[in-house]
Design a protein around this motif. Structure first.
Motif, PDB file in Angstrom:
ATOM      1  N   ARG A 190     -12.554  13.587 -13.283  1.00 14.63           N
ATOM      2  CA  ARG A 190     -11.343  13.142 -12.438  1.00 14.63           C
ATOM      3  C   ARG A 190     -10.291  12.280 -13.305  1.00 14.63           C
ATOM      4  NH1 ARG A 190     -10.698  13.842  -7.004  1.00 14.63           N
ATOM      5  NH2 ARG A 190     -11.165  15.905  -6.153  1.00 14.63           N
ATOM      6  N   PRO A 191      -9.324  11.986 -13.742  1.00 21.89           N
ATOM      7  CA  PRO A 191      -8.723  11.261 -14.330  1.00 21.89           C
ATOM      8  C   PRO A 191      -8.874   9.256 -14.092  1.00 21.89           C
ATOM      9  CG  PRO A 191      -7.014  12.036 -13.308  1.00 21.89           C
ATOM     10  CD  PRO A 191      -8.503  13.135 -12.479  1.00 21.89           C
ATOM     11  N   PRO A 192      -8.703   8.946 -14.744  1.00 16.83           N
ATOM     12  CA  PRO A 192      -9.532   7.183 -14.213  1.00 16.83           C
ATOM     13  C   PRO A 192      -8.012   6.658 -13.048  1.00 16.83           C
ATOM     14  CG  PRO A 192      -8.020   7.425 -17.043  1.00 16.83           C
ATOM     15  CD  PRO A 192      -8.145   9.108 -15.854  1.00 16.83           C
ATOM     16  N   GLY A 193      -8.732   6.030 -12.067  1.00 12.17           N
ATOM     17  CA  GLY A 193      -7.543   4.976 -11.395  1.00 12.17           C
ATOM     18  C   GLY A 193      -8.015   4.031 -11.579  1.00 12.17           C
ATOM     19  N   ASP A 194      -6.889   3.350 -10.825  1.00 14.85           N
ATOM     20  CA  ASP A 194      -6.442   1.889 -10.879  1.00 14.85           C
ATOM     21  C   ASP A 194      -6.666   1.058  -9.743  1.00 14.85           C
ATOM     22  OD1 ASP A 194      -3.994   2.075 -10.326  1.00 14.85           O
ATOM     23  OD2 ASP A 194      -3.366   1.710 -12.259  1.00 14.85           O
ATOM     24  N   LEU A 195      -7.093   2.309  -8.684  1.00 18.12           N
ATOM     25  CA  LEU A 195      -6.473   1.289  -7.001  1.00 18.12           C
ATOM     26  C   LEU A 195      -8.041   1.922  -6.160  1.00 18.12           C
ATOM     27  CD1 LEU A 195      -3.259   2.196  -5.877  1.00 18.12           C
ATOM     28  CD2 LEU A 195      -3.760   0.359  -5.945  1.00 18.12           C
ATOM     29  N   TYR A 196      -8.732   0.434  -5.864  1.00 19.59           N
ATOM     30  CA  TYR A 196     -10.058   0.911  -5.284  1.00 19.59           C
ATOM     31  C   TYR A 196      -9.984   0.347  -3.750  1.00 19.59           C
ATOM     32  CZ  TYR A 196     -10.771   1.655  -9.900  1.00 19.59           C
ATOM     33  OH  TYR A 196     -10.902   1.945 -11.599  1.00 19.59           O
ATOM     34  N   LEU A 197      -9.583   0.791  -2.740  1.00 15.24           N
ATOM     35  CA  LEU A 197      -9.611  -0.313  -1.534  1.00 15.24           C
ATOM     36  C   LEU A 197     -10.492  -0.010  -0.333  1.00 15.24           C
ATOM     37  CD1 LEU A 197      -5.326   0.820  -1.916  1.00 15.24           C
ATOM     38  CD2 LEU A 197      -6.965  -1.447  -1.955  1.00 15.24           C
ATOM     39  N   VAL A 198     -11.344  -1.010   0.078  1.00 17.58           N
ATOM     40  CA  VAL A 198     -11.787  -0.657   1.128  1.00 17.58           C
ATOM     41  C   VAL A 198     -10.566  -1.086   1.948  1.00 17.58           C
ATOM     42  CG1 VAL A 198     -14.022  -1.866   2.105  1.00 17.58           C
ATOM     43  CG2 VAL A 198     -13.061  -1.754  -0.251  1.00 17.58           C
ATOM     44  N   GLY A 199     -10.866   0.223   2.767  1.00 14.19           N
ATOM     45  CA  GLY A 199     -10.157   0.069   4.211  1.00 14.19           C
ATOM     46  C   GLY A 199     -10.633  -1.567   5.422  1.00 14.19           C
ATOM     47  N   LEU A 200      -9.752  -2.266   6.314  1.00 13.25           N
ATOM     48  CA  LEU A 200     -11.220  -2.652   6.794  1.00 13.25           C
ATOM     49  C   LEU A 200     -10.686  -3.411   8.158  1.00 13.25           C
ATOM     50  CD1 LEU A 200     -13.203  -4.428   7.239  1.00 13.25           C
ATOM     51  CD2 LEU A 200     -12.136  -6.830   6.543  1.00 13.25           C
ATOM     52  N   TYR A 201      -8.949  -3.667   8.286  1.00 13.86           N
ATOM     53  CA  TYR A 201      -8.383  -3.672   9.425  1.00 13.86           C
ATOM     54  C   TYR A 201      -7.039  -2.808  10.035  1.00 13.86           C
ATOM     55  CZ  TYR A 201      -9.838  -8.289   8.909  1.00 13.86           C
ATOM     56  OH  TYR A 201     -10.433  -9.761   8.601  1.00 13.86           O
ATOM     57  N   ASN A 202      -7.152  -2.396  11.024  1.00 15.50           N
ATOM     58  CA  ASN A 202      -5.223  -1.043  11.260  1.00 15.50           C
ATOM     59  C   ASN A 202      -5.113  -1.723  12.323  1.00 15.50           C
ATOM     60  OD1 ASN A 202      -8.183   0.375  10.091  1.00 15.50           O
ATOM     61  ND2 ASN A 202      -6.040   1.906  10.344  1.00 15.50           N
ATOM     62  N   LEU A 203      -3.445  -1.817  11.833  1.00 15.00           N
ATOM     63  CA  LEU A 203      -2.247  -2.494  13.073  1.00 15.00           C
ATOM     64  C   LEU A 203      -2.196  -0.978  13.711  1.00 15.00           C
ATOM     65  CD1 LEU A 203       0.084  -3.400  10.388  1.00 15.00           C
ATOM     66  CD2 LEU A 203      -1.438  -5.254  11.764  1.00 15.00           C
ATOM     67  N   THR A 204      -1.907  -1.390  14.791  1.00 11.64           N
ATOM     68  CA  THR A 204      -1.634  -0.469  16.637  1.00 11.64           C
ATOM     69  C   THR A 204      -0.186  -0.879  16.692  1.00 11.64           C
ATOM     70  OG1 THR A 204      -1.812  -2.391  18.528  1.00 11.64           O
ATOM     71  CG2 THR A 204      -3.986  -1.659  17.391  1.00 11.64           C
ATOM     72  N   ASP A 205       0.710  -1.414  15.455  1.00 12.49           N
ATOM     73  CA  ASP A 205       1.851  -1.590  16.571  1.00 12.49           C
ATOM     74  C   ASP A 205       2.465  -2.210  14.928  1.00 12.49           C
ATOM     75  OD1 ASP A 205       4.227  -1.012  17.334  1.00 12.49           O
ATOM     76  OD2 ASP A 205       4.193  -2.169  18.695  1.00 12.49           O
ATOM     77  N   ASP A 206       4.332  -1.769  14.753  1.00 10.08           N
ATOM     78  CA  ASP A 206       4.909  -2.405  14.219  1.00 10.08           C
ATOM     79  C   ASP A 206       4.858  -4.680  13.679  1.00 10.08           C
ATOM     80  OD1 ASP A 206       5.686  -0.006  13.267  1.00 10.08           O
ATOM     81  OD2 ASP A 206       7.580  -0.283  14.403  1.00 10.08           O
ATOM     82  N   LEU A 207       5.341  -4.774  13.161  1.00 10.76           N
ATOM     83  CA  LEU A 207       4.888  -6.206  12.792  1.00 10.76           C
ATOM     84  C   LEU A 207       6.955  -6.681  12.300  1.00 10.76           C
ATOM     85  CD1 LEU A 207       2.024  -7.054   9.828  1.00 10.76           C
ATOM     86  CD2 LEU A 207       2.205  -6.505  12.941  1.00 10.76           C
ATOM     87  N   ASP A 208       7.375  -7.696  13.619  1.00 10.19           N
ATOM     88  CA  ASP A 208       8.325  -8.365  13.279  1.00 10.19           C
ATOM     89  C   ASP A 208       8.565  -9.393  12.303  1.00 10.19           C
ATOM     90  OD1 ASP A 208       7.159 -10.795  14.375  1.00 10.19           O
ATOM     91  OD2 ASP A 208       7.341 -10.666  15.873  1.00 10.19           O
ATOM     92  N   ALA A 209       9.511  -9.615  11.983  1.00 12.19           N
ATOM     93  CA  ALA A 209       9.488 -10.496  10.855  1.00 12.19           C
ATOM     94  C   ALA A 209       8.389 -11.788  10.284  1.00 12.19           C
ATOM     95  CB  ALA A 209      11.188 -10.934  11.005  1.00 12.19           C
ATOM     96  N   GLY A 210       8.400 -12.571  11.055  1.00 12.35           N
ATOM     97  CA  GLY A 210       7.667 -13.253  11.725  1.00 12.35           C
ATOM     98  C   GLY A 210       6.286 -13.403  11.409  1.00 12.35           C
ATOM     99  N   GLU A 211       5.920 -11.862  12.003  1.00 15.50           N
ATOM    100  CA  GLU A 211       4.639 -11.321  11.610  1.00 15.50           C
ATOM    101  C   GLU A 211       3.794 -10.753  10.290  1.00 15.50           C
ATOM    102  OE1 GLU A 211       3.281  -9.778  16.443  1.00 15.50           O
ATOM    103  OE2 GLU A 211       4.362  -8.472  15.102  1.00 15.50           O
ATOM    104  N   THR A 212       5.295 -10.155   9.735  1.00 20.17           N
ATOM    105  CA  THR A 212       5.263  -9.982   8.361  1.00 20.17           C
ATOM    106  C   THR A 212       5.216 -10.782   7.125  1.00 20.17           C
ATOM    107  OG1 THR A 212       7.059  -7.888   9.277  1.00 20.17           O
ATOM    108  CG2 THR A 212       6.491  -8.424   6.722  1.00 20.17           C
ATOM    109  N   ALA A 213       5.930 -12.237   7.611  1.00 24.26           N
ATOM    110  CA  ALA A 213       5.334 -12.944   7.026  1.00 24.26           C
ATOM    111  C   ALA A 213       4.601 -13.541   6.663  1.00 24.26           C
ATOM    112  CB  ALA A 213       6.889 -13.839   7.058  1.00 24.26           C
ATOM    113  N   ALA A 214       3.563 -13.602   7.931  1.00 23.90           N
ATOM    114  CA  ALA A 214       2.535 -14.241   7.565  1.00 23.90           C
ATOM    115  C   ALA A 214       1.254 -13.757   7.523  1.00 23.90           C
ATOM    116  CB  ALA A 214       2.518 -14.218   9.744  1.00 23.90           C
TER     117      ALA A 214
END
Length: 269
Positions: A190-214
Protein backbone atom coordinates in the motif's frame (compact mmCIF):
# COMPACT_ATOMS: atom_id res chain seq x y z
CA UNK A 1 23.50 14.89 36.43
CA UNK A 2 23.47 16.72 33.10
CA UNK A 3 24.63 13.53 31.35
CA UNK A 4 21.75 11.54 32.89
CA UNK A 5 19.25 14.20 31.84
CA UNK A 6 20.61 14.21 28.30
CA UNK A 7 20.44 10.42 28.18
CA UNK A 8 16.83 10.40 29.41
CA UNK A 9 15.87 13.03 26.84
CA UNK A 10 17.48 11.08 24.02
CA UNK A 11 15.58 7.95 25.11
CA UNK A 12 12.23 9.67 24.70
CA UNK A 13 10.67 9.03 21.29
CA UNK A 14 10.22 11.86 18.82
CA UNK A 15 6.85 11.81 17.09
CA UNK A 16 5.81 12.85 13.60
CA UNK A 17 4.65 16.47 13.50
CA UNK A 18 1.54 18.00 11.98
CA UNK A 19 3.52 19.08 8.94
CA UNK A 20 4.23 15.42 8.16
CA UNK A 21 0.65 14.24 8.64
CA UNK A 22 -2.69 15.13 7.09
CA UNK A 23 -4.79 16.16 10.07
CA UNK A 24 -4.72 19.92 9.51
CA UNK A 25 -5.43 19.47 5.81
CA UNK A 26 -8.42 17.19 6.48
CA UNK A 27 -10.02 19.09 9.37
CA UNK A 28 -13.68 20.11 9.14
CA UNK A 29 -14.00 23.67 7.80
CA UNK A 30 -15.90 24.97 10.83
CA UNK A 31 -15.98 28.53 9.47
CA UNK A 32 -18.32 27.35 6.69
CA UNK A 33 -21.26 27.14 9.11
CA UNK A 34 -23.12 24.58 11.24
CA UNK A 35 -21.86 21.00 11.08
CA UNK A 36 -24.27 18.87 9.06
CA UNK A 37 -23.95 15.11 8.81
CA UNK A 38 -22.60 14.30 5.35
CA UNK A 39 -23.77 11.58 2.95
CA UNK A 40 -21.08 9.00 3.81
CA UNK A 41 -21.92 9.33 7.48
CA UNK A 42 -25.68 9.13 6.90
CA UNK A 43 -25.14 5.92 4.91
CA UNK A 44 -22.56 4.09 7.05
CA UNK A 45 -22.90 5.46 10.59
CA UNK A 46 -26.23 7.15 11.23
CA UNK A 47 -28.30 3.95 10.71
CA UNK A 48 -26.27 2.34 13.51
CA UNK A 49 -26.61 5.14 16.06
CA UNK A 50 -29.96 6.75 15.16
CA UNK A 51 -31.86 4.34 12.87
CA UNK A 52 -35.10 6.38 13.07
CA UNK A 53 -33.46 9.65 12.03
CA UNK A 54 -35.28 11.05 8.95
CA UNK A 55 -32.01 11.65 7.08
CA UNK A 56 -30.73 8.09 7.38
CA UNK A 57 -29.66 6.66 4.01
CA UNK A 58 -30.79 3.05 4.33
CA UNK A 59 -29.23 1.90 1.07
CA UNK A 60 -27.62 3.39 -2.03
CA UNK A 61 -27.18 2.08 -5.55
CA UNK A 62 -23.69 0.73 -6.11
CA UNK A 63 -22.94 0.51 -2.39
CA UNK A 64 -23.27 -2.63 -0.25
CA UNK A 65 -24.67 -0.93 2.87
CA UNK A 66 -28.08 -1.97 4.17
CA UNK A 67 -28.96 0.13 7.23
CA UNK A 68 -25.26 0.44 8.02
CA UNK A 69 -24.45 -3.26 7.59
CA UNK A 70 -22.32 -4.69 4.77
CA UNK A 71 -20.46 -7.92 3.89
CA UNK A 72 -17.52 -8.57 6.19
CA UNK A 73 -14.50 -6.43 5.26
CA UNK A 74 -11.02 -7.22 6.57
CA UNK A 75 -8.49 -4.48 7.21
CA UNK A 76 -5.13 -4.11 8.91
CA UNK A 77 -5.49 -1.96 12.01
CA UNK A 78 -3.40 -0.52 14.83
CA UNK A 79 -5.18 -1.54 18.06
CA UNK A 80 -5.76 0.85 20.95
CA UNK A 81 -6.29 -0.54 24.45
CA UNK A 82 -9.66 0.87 25.52
CA UNK A 83 -9.06 0.17 29.20
CA UNK A 84 -5.68 1.91 29.10
CA UNK A 85 -7.25 4.91 27.39
CA UNK A 86 -10.09 5.05 29.93
CA UNK A 87 -7.52 5.11 32.74
CA UNK A 88 -5.64 8.07 31.26
CA UNK A 89 -6.18 11.24 33.31
CA UNK A 90 -5.94 13.56 30.27
CA UNK A 91 -8.54 11.47 28.43
CA UNK A 92 -10.82 11.51 31.47
CA UNK A 93 -10.69 15.31 31.43
CA UNK A 94 -11.44 15.40 27.69
CA UNK A 95 -14.33 12.97 28.06
CA UNK A 96 -15.79 15.01 30.93
CA UNK A 97 -15.61 18.11 28.74
CA UNK A 98 -17.36 16.31 25.88
CA UNK A 99 -20.10 15.14 28.26
CA UNK A 100 -20.63 18.70 29.46
CA UNK A 101 -20.57 20.26 25.98
CA UNK A 102 -23.68 21.91 24.48
CA UNK A 103 -23.88 19.07 21.91
CA UNK A 104 -23.48 16.22 24.43
CA UNK A 105 -27.10 15.10 24.00
CA UNK A 106 -26.32 14.47 20.32
CA UNK A 107 -23.52 11.95 21.02
CA UNK A 108 -24.39 8.23 20.94
CA UNK A 109 -22.92 7.48 24.38
CA UNK A 110 -24.34 3.94 24.41
CA UNK A 111 -22.01 2.99 21.54
CA UNK A 112 -18.79 3.66 23.46
CA UNK A 113 -18.78 0.59 25.76
CA UNK A 114 -19.76 -1.64 22.84
CA UNK A 115 -16.63 -0.54 20.95
CA UNK A 116 -14.13 -0.28 23.82
CA UNK A 117 -12.39 -3.58 23.02
CA UNK A 118 -12.12 -2.82 19.30
CA UNK A 119 -10.70 0.71 19.27
CA UNK A 120 -8.25 1.04 16.41
CA UNK A 121 -6.78 3.14 13.63
CA UNK A 122 -7.01 1.62 10.15
CA UNK A 123 -3.65 1.36 8.37
CA UNK A 124 -4.63 -0.71 5.30
CA UNK A 125 -8.33 -0.73 4.53
CA UNK A 126 -10.30 -3.43 2.67
CA UNK A 127 -7.65 -6.12 2.26
CA UNK A 128 -10.43 -8.60 1.48
CA UNK A 129 -14.21 -9.03 1.61
CA UNK A 130 -16.09 -12.08 2.82
CA UNK A 131 -13.10 -14.22 3.79
CA UNK A 132 -10.05 -13.20 5.80
CA UNK A 133 -7.01 -12.50 3.61
CA UNK A 134 -4.06 -14.84 3.56
CA UNK A 135 -0.91 -13.06 4.71
CA UNK A 136 2.06 -14.52 2.84
CA UNK A 137 5.48 -15.24 4.32
CA UNK A 138 7.07 -12.27 2.59
CA UNK A 139 4.63 -9.87 4.26
CA UNK A 140 5.13 -11.49 7.66
CA UNK A 141 8.90 -11.28 7.26
CA UNK A 142 8.65 -7.62 6.29
CA UNK A 143 6.61 -6.93 9.45
CA UNK A 144 9.13 -8.86 11.54
CA UNK A 145 11.82 -6.42 10.39
CA UNK A 146 9.86 -3.47 11.85
CA UNK A 147 10.57 -2.90 15.52
CA UNK A 148 7.69 -2.05 17.88
CA UNK A 149 7.14 1.70 17.84
CA UNK A 150 5.60 4.28 20.13
CA UNK A 151 2.53 6.34 19.28
CA UNK A 152 1.13 9.46 20.85
CA UNK A 153 -2.68 9.57 20.86
CA UNK A 154 -4.13 13.05 20.64
CA UNK A 155 -7.50 14.48 19.86
CA UNK A 156 -10.28 15.09 19.21
CA UNK A 157 -10.69 15.50 15.44
CA UNK A 158 -13.54 16.05 12.99
CA UNK A 159 -12.72 15.53 9.33
CA UNK A 160 -14.01 16.73 5.99
CA UNK A 161 -15.42 13.23 5.26
CA UNK A 162 -17.70 11.28 7.60
CA UNK A 163 -18.81 14.52 9.25
CA UNK A 164 -20.53 13.34 12.38
CA UNK A 165 -17.78 11.06 13.62
CA UNK A 166 -15.27 12.46 16.10
CA UNK A 167 -11.89 10.76 16.24
CA UNK A 168 -8.65 10.73 18.17
CA UNK A 169 -5.40 11.24 16.21
CA UNK A 170 -2.42 8.87 16.12
CA UNK A 171 1.05 10.44 15.93
CA UNK A 172 3.64 7.70 15.27
CA UNK A 173 7.20 7.74 16.50
CA UNK A 174 9.89 8.77 14.03
CA UNK A 175 12.74 6.32 13.50
CA UNK A 176 15.82 7.71 11.78
CA UNK A 177 13.60 10.41 10.35
CA UNK A 178 11.06 7.88 9.00
CA UNK A 179 7.47 7.03 9.86
CA UNK A 180 7.29 3.29 10.74
CA UNK A 181 3.63 3.10 9.68
CA UNK A 182 4.80 3.71 6.12
CA UNK A 183 6.95 0.56 6.39
CA UNK A 184 3.90 -1.39 7.60
CA UNK A 185 1.82 -0.14 4.68
CA UNK A 186 4.63 -0.95 2.23
CA UNK A 187 4.71 -4.53 3.58
CA UNK A 188 1.13 -4.87 2.31
CA UNK A 189 1.85 -3.15 -0.99
CA UNK A 190 0.00 0.00 0.00
CA UNK A 191 1.14 3.59 -0.58
CA UNK A 192 2.11 5.66 2.46
CA UNK A 193 -0.79 7.32 4.24
CA UNK A 194 -0.86 10.31 6.58
CA UNK A 195 -4.17 9.92 8.47
CA UNK A 196 -4.44 7.40 11.32
CA UNK A 197 -7.75 8.04 13.05
CA UNK A 198 -9.33 6.27 16.02
CA UNK A 199 -13.10 6.64 15.77
CA UNK A 200 -14.61 7.35 19.18
CA UNK A 201 -17.68 9.60 19.38
CA UNK A 202 -20.64 9.50 16.97
CA UNK A 203 -23.23 12.24 16.52
CA UNK A 204 -26.92 11.40 16.21
CA UNK A 205 -27.94 14.69 14.57
CA UNK A 206 -26.64 17.85 12.91
CA UNK A 207 -25.10 20.51 15.14
CA UNK A 208 -26.43 24.05 15.17
CA UNK A 209 -24.12 27.08 14.95
CA UNK A 210 -23.50 27.30 18.70
CA UNK A 211 -22.87 23.57 19.06
CA UNK A 212 -20.51 23.60 16.09
CA UNK A 213 -18.55 26.49 17.57
CA UNK A 214 -18.28 24.62 20.88
CA UNK A 215 -16.91 21.53 19.11
CA UNK A 216 -14.43 23.63 17.14
CA UNK A 217 -13.21 25.23 20.39
CA UNK A 218 -12.73 21.85 22.09
CA UNK A 219 -10.77 20.55 19.10
CA UNK A 220 -8.54 23.65 19.06
CA UNK A 221 -8.00 23.57 22.82
CA UNK A 222 -7.01 19.90 22.85
CA UNK A 223 -5.04 19.83 19.60
CA UNK A 224 -1.57 19.55 21.11
CA UNK A 225 -2.61 17.59 24.21
CA UNK A 226 -1.32 14.03 24.58
CA UNK A 227 -4.02 11.66 25.84
CA UNK A 228 -2.03 8.42 25.87
CA UNK A 229 1.37 7.13 24.81
CA UNK A 230 1.92 3.45 24.24
CA UNK A 231 3.98 1.03 22.19
CA UNK A 232 2.58 -0.90 19.23
CA UNK A 233 3.97 -4.45 19.24
CA UNK A 234 1.42 -6.16 17.04
CA UNK A 235 -1.32 -5.33 14.57
CA UNK A 236 -4.74 -6.86 13.93
CA UNK A 237 -6.40 -8.22 10.85
CA UNK A 238 -9.88 -7.04 11.79
CA UNK A 239 -13.03 -8.18 10.04
CA UNK A 240 -16.24 -6.19 10.47
CA UNK A 241 -19.72 -6.06 8.99
CA UNK A 242 -20.22 -2.39 9.85
CA UNK A 243 -18.02 0.70 10.00
CA UNK A 244 -18.34 0.96 13.79
CA UNK A 245 -17.06 -2.62 14.17
CA UNK A 246 -20.01 -3.48 16.40
CA UNK A 247 -20.03 -6.86 14.66
CA UNK A 248 -16.34 -7.68 14.32
CA UNK A 249 -13.69 -10.34 14.76
CA UNK A 250 -9.92 -10.37 15.04
CA UNK A 251 -8.88 -12.79 12.30
CA UNK A 252 -5.15 -12.62 13.07
CA UNK A 253 -2.60 -10.84 15.22
CA UNK A 254 0.55 -9.92 13.31
CA UNK A 255 3.64 -9.37 15.44
CA UNK A 256 6.25 -6.76 14.74
CA UNK A 257 9.92 -7.55 15.41
CA UNK A 258 9.61 -10.15 18.17
CA UNK A 259 13.04 -9.70 19.78
CA UNK A 260 12.97 -5.90 20.03
CA UNK A 261 12.67 -4.41 23.54
CA UNK A 262 9.18 -3.07 24.32
CA UNK A 263 8.93 -0.12 26.73
CA UNK A 264 6.38 -0.35 29.53
CA UNK A 265 2.99 1.14 28.71
CA UNK A 266 1.98 4.32 30.49
CA UNK A 267 -1.43 5.99 30.67
CA UNK A 268 0.24 9.37 31.11
CA UNK A 269 2.34 11.36 28.61
Amino acid sequence: MADRQASAASARPAFCADGELGYRRSLTAFADGPLTLDEPYRLAHLPLVAPDHPRVIARQEGRSYEMGVHPCIYSLVLPVDGALLAGSEPFQRLDAEMRAAPFAAKIAWDILPRRSERLHATLCGTLSTGEAPSVDDGTRQALARIAPFAVDLRGPFSGNVNRGRIYLRVYPEKRDGLNPIHAVQAAFGRPPGDLYLVGLYNLTDDLDAGETAALAQIIARWWDMSLLRFTVADLWLLGACDDLVLDSQIADRLALQADAPIPAKSPRP
